[in-house]
Design a protein around this motif. Sequence first.
Motif, PDB file in Angstrom:
ATOM      1  N   SER B  49       0.840  -1.207   0.000  1.00 24.37           N
ATOM      2  CA  SER B  49       0.000   0.000   0.000  1.00 24.37           C
ATOM      3  C   SER B  49       0.867   1.245   0.000  1.00 24.37           C
ATOM      4  O   SER B  49       0.588   2.214  -0.706  1.00 24.37           O
ATOM      5  CB  SER B  49      -0.907   0.008   1.226  1.00 24.37           C
ATOM      6  OG  SER B  49      -1.753  -1.111   1.220  1.00 24.37           O
ATOM      7  N   ASP B 171      -6.427  -0.560  -4.366  1.00 20.80           N
ATOM      8  CA  ASP B 171      -5.811  -1.258  -3.234  1.00 20.80           C
ATOM      9  C   ASP B 171      -6.764  -2.327  -2.732  1.00 20.80           C
ATOM     10  O   ASP B 171      -7.743  -2.024  -2.070  1.00 20.80           O
ATOM     11  CB  ASP B 171      -5.493  -0.249  -2.125  1.00 20.80           C
ATOM     12  CG  ASP B 171      -4.548  -0.835  -1.082  1.00 20.80           C
ATOM     13  OD1 ASP B 171      -4.207  -2.026  -1.201  1.00 20.80           O
ATOM     14  OD2 ASP B 171      -4.172  -0.096  -0.154  1.00 20.80           O
ATOM     15  N   GLU B 172      -6.475  -3.555  -3.081  1.00 22.54           N
ATOM     16  CA  GLU B 172      -7.337  -4.673  -2.710  1.00 22.54           C
ATOM     17  C   GLU B 172      -8.818  -4.373  -2.933  1.00 22.54           C
ATOM     18  O   GLU B 172      -9.610  -4.396  -1.997  1.00 22.54           O
ATOM     19  CB  GLU B 172      -7.083  -5.069  -1.245  1.00 22.54           C
ATOM     20  CG  GLU B 172      -5.607  -5.357  -1.024  1.00 22.54           C
ATOM     21  CD  GLU B 172      -5.350  -6.008   0.324  1.00 22.54           C
ATOM     22  OE1 GLU B 172      -6.212  -6.794   0.755  1.00 22.54           O
ATOM     23  OE2 GLU B 172      -4.297  -5.734   0.912  1.00 22.54           O
TER      24      GLU B 172
END
Lengths: 764, 287
Positions: B49, B171-172
């Motif tokens: 991240s 992000d995910e």
Amino acid sequence: MSLAMLILLSTLLLHVGLGIFVKVDPFFTERVEESQSAHGIVILQEKLYEPEQLAYLQQDSRVTSVEAEQVMYMGQASIGVGSQSMGVASLFMNLDQERDIAPVKLLQEAAVPAEKAVYVPVSLKNMGYELGDALDLSYLNKDFQFMVAGYFETTAFGTVNSGTLKFYVKEPAYQQLEKSIKDTAGSRMLSVRMVDPEQSSQLLRSFKEETGVRQSEESTFLNTNFMDYRSMAMVTTMMISIFAMLLVAFSWIIVIVALIVIRFRVVNTIEDQMVNMGVLGALGYTSRQIKASLILQFMVISAVGAGPGSLLSYVAQPAISDLLSSLSGLTWVSGFQPVIDLVSAVVVLLLVLGVTFAASRRISKLPPVIALRGGVHTHSFRRNAAPLDRGWGGLQLRLAMKNIGANLRQNVIVALIMAGVTFASVFTAIIHYNVAVDKGALYDMFGSEMSDIVISAQEGADSASLFTALAGKEGVVKANLLDVSPGFMDGLDLAVYVAEDFDSMENLSVYKGRMPLHDNEIVLTGVMSDNVGKTIGETVELEAGGNSGSFLITGLTQTMNNGGQVALMTLSGMHTLNPSYDIRSLHLYLDDPSRVDDVIDELKQDYAENIAQIQNYYELAEMQLSTYSSSISLLMTVVLIVTSLVVALIVYLVIHSLILKRKRDLGIYKAIGYTTFQLMVQTALSLLPAIVAGAVIGGLLAAWVSNPLLSLLLYNVGVSSAAFDVPVIVVMVLCAAVVGLAYVISLATSRRIRKVSAYELIVE
Amino acid sequence: MVKSLITTQKLCKTFSKGGQQQHVLKNMDLDIYEGDFTVIMGSSGSGKSTLLYALSGMDKPTLGEIRFAGREISKLSHDQLALFRRDHCGFVFQQIYLLDNMSVLDNVLAAGLLQARKKKAVAEKAKELLKRVGLAEEAWGKFPSQLSGGEAQRAGIVRALIHEPDIVFADEPTGALNSASSMAVLDILTEINAGGQSMVMVTHDLKSALRGSRILYLRDGIVCGKLALGRYSAAAGAEDGLAARAGASAGGSTDGSTVTRTEDGTVAGDDSSRLERLNRFLAEMGW
Ligand SMILES: Nc1ncnc2c1ncn2[C@@H]1O[C@H](COP(=O)(O)OP(=O)(O)OP(=O)(O)O)[C@@H](O)[C@H]1O
Ligand SMILES: [Mg+2]
């Protein structure tokens, strides 16, 4: 922590304010007894004084001691320092005279030549009179120069509020005053001490009845003075009481702000910790336990503020004592006040408890399932307010409007507070405008005829021919005969204005009905009409010049003179009671008012032997007004400062909590590319409608109810139908200023949005 | 012939916690190519991240340079970065982060109208995109809290695309969704990439990683492995889905240093080996 500070401040102010409130009365009594001062005072012109009057007071069983002293009393003097001067009745006494009642207590002294030295009440120190300053006295066109040689403490005539100021001069200076103004100012002062001071007003009343001395005696009722104990206490402690009231009022404002903050915090905490609460609930905690922990939390914060608040008030005491001493002219001694401590702290804590309790009620209504889902139902809005795909206004404005919808209740509270402070500001500004800027409306309500020059004929002079001569002088556009004479109606003293032609007056006017034209007609003030219970169309009995007759009321007027106890009647009407009555005073109106002083000088030269007194009337009025206008300026300054503080405080707190509450949203906005400034504007804008609405409502309301409200407030001084000018520009400027200030503060507070980072939101 | 969109030089990111320094990204030299679906993998806490948000101008690096289309962005102020993001980047978050006081459509427009002032045109485009990701018209007026996770994430994707960014960072994006919703969202992302949209995605999940055209593997703050997979195609995806269980344990022997970029088109047809190659690569990396 800021919450604890607010609580601290409000407890502090509340404590100090309440502490002063409960002490004001005992304080005055204590000072009077300690200094052996008078409980009642009568000042009479020397020519009206008779030894029987002293004897009457001496024989009264309520009286413990009486003292009579020769003094110089000037009802229409003005005193000045530098270019400033104020019209105030002045009482000059001999410092070297021995006396038992109220012996002089000097606080500070400087070396000044005896014939120049004047000792002034210590309250004047507060107004900027320093030791060694020149103090000019002018009275009936005579001027005297003194120098401030010291201050003294006194319970009577010690503050400007009492309308009369007491001064002491040394023997040589007193001799000089006597030599020059004894025939007009020479007076006898009777000081009385009593078993029960509270009975002084009754004593003075029976004194008037028994001795036949009335305040409206002669045409010069400005040269008598009756002062009872209550009035003395009132005028001496008035500024203290106002100060205490301001403190208490201010402390309430802060308490309210603190309570609003607490409410926000509780609601926010519930929203933030919704899931936690759900978990606790699921584990079997009762909602009462959860609530109790929340309440406890705020009680602890408040206690942390309230305790030191009370303590701090003792730290502040010396400074406050100084201030109060200078306001009252009497040494204020503060002390330990445990009851007040307890009361002010408990009141604040109870309010906090109540608000926390009320705000946390929704916890009980929250089933764990819903709490676990983060209180989904709280976001079930019906409507998407201010949709972005249509409608007017830019993106920023539309987004701000969405926030308004989401915080409706908060916005209502903000609007109400804004309305309140705007009302206060506009109201005082209107008063200030009328008293200090454009006095026209005020002069009308004064009930005095405002001409350029007022001339009183010398006793024995042929006034008729004198007045004809004066009225015909070059530069005089108009002349009016107008005099004041004592009268008696329904058991009340009153001043009767007698004129030949009321319709040609500039300021005397009726607000209802018409002026008297015939010899059986009379006009009463609204106050007088209420007193006697008669109104237009009815007849009243008037006693004057030893006769009495009945007159038809044709109109109502108002005046601040003689406490509103005034009647107007024609000269022919007065002649029916007193055939030998003669108007001895003339009002002159000039075509060029700026020449007034030159004209006065000319008249003095040409008619010296026939004129008893000649006055520049506007100057006189200005001087008398100046005492009011300075305290009204002060009041307005205080109100404006408090308003600014409240606006700043409220806006700061609301924006602050709004940012905390919207931290997540602000993070998202930043992530998708909004700049800090855009978000600042958006946040500030979202509060603006509430502020604008509040300011407009407050401003309009003030403009609208000022006059009715002032009629109510000023009724006691004789104004029953106030007609102050309401300057639209001033109202608009003030409203705009409130809005502007609020917007600037909200933008400034919004600057902390800088610290909100999109990144934090994501990694948290 | 393949253009590099983002280039980093000696990129470092250090966090200090209570006096202790933690070097999360260490001297990273990296390229992100235009049109690629770049996938960043690595164990939890490896700095995925952190890297994503440094590349996207959400956060500033401690040291080093980041060039975005030739422009140095690591020295920009926070506000300049906000403007940069507005102009060039779209974001899709695991927690979705829709603004919950406004409707789905307004959520999209709050981003779209930031750049373009023409209300009508932007609204039209938003509606078209919402339709494309399979959000029915009834959902447009709903508030985020009234949507399912999958629906909300589709709205999130539309918000990321509305201003036609140069690159989308995710992000995910499927981290909080069930498998059916995940698949739908992955399909949308794949389709968008097929349309030429550059994308960078952080993921933990094999199925998500399989959609990428290029895999970067992070360990201890450095990129220790790169794999060029080539464009994903729908047909191959179904096959991979079946084979995934079987091949999960089969070890590969791709050497991190030898895995180099291959021309896009040449590997595109080599779909049968995508899952195998990915599995081998990850095993190599010690995943
Ligand atoms: N703002 C911060 N302050 C301090 N430390 C941070 C911060 N952000 C990240 N870290 C640390 O940096 C390291 C890498 O974090 P990062 O979020 O990049 O990991 P990740 O690879 O995304 O992990 P995950 O797969 O769990 O999301 C972690 O050890 C984390 O504790
Ligand atoms: Mg992560």
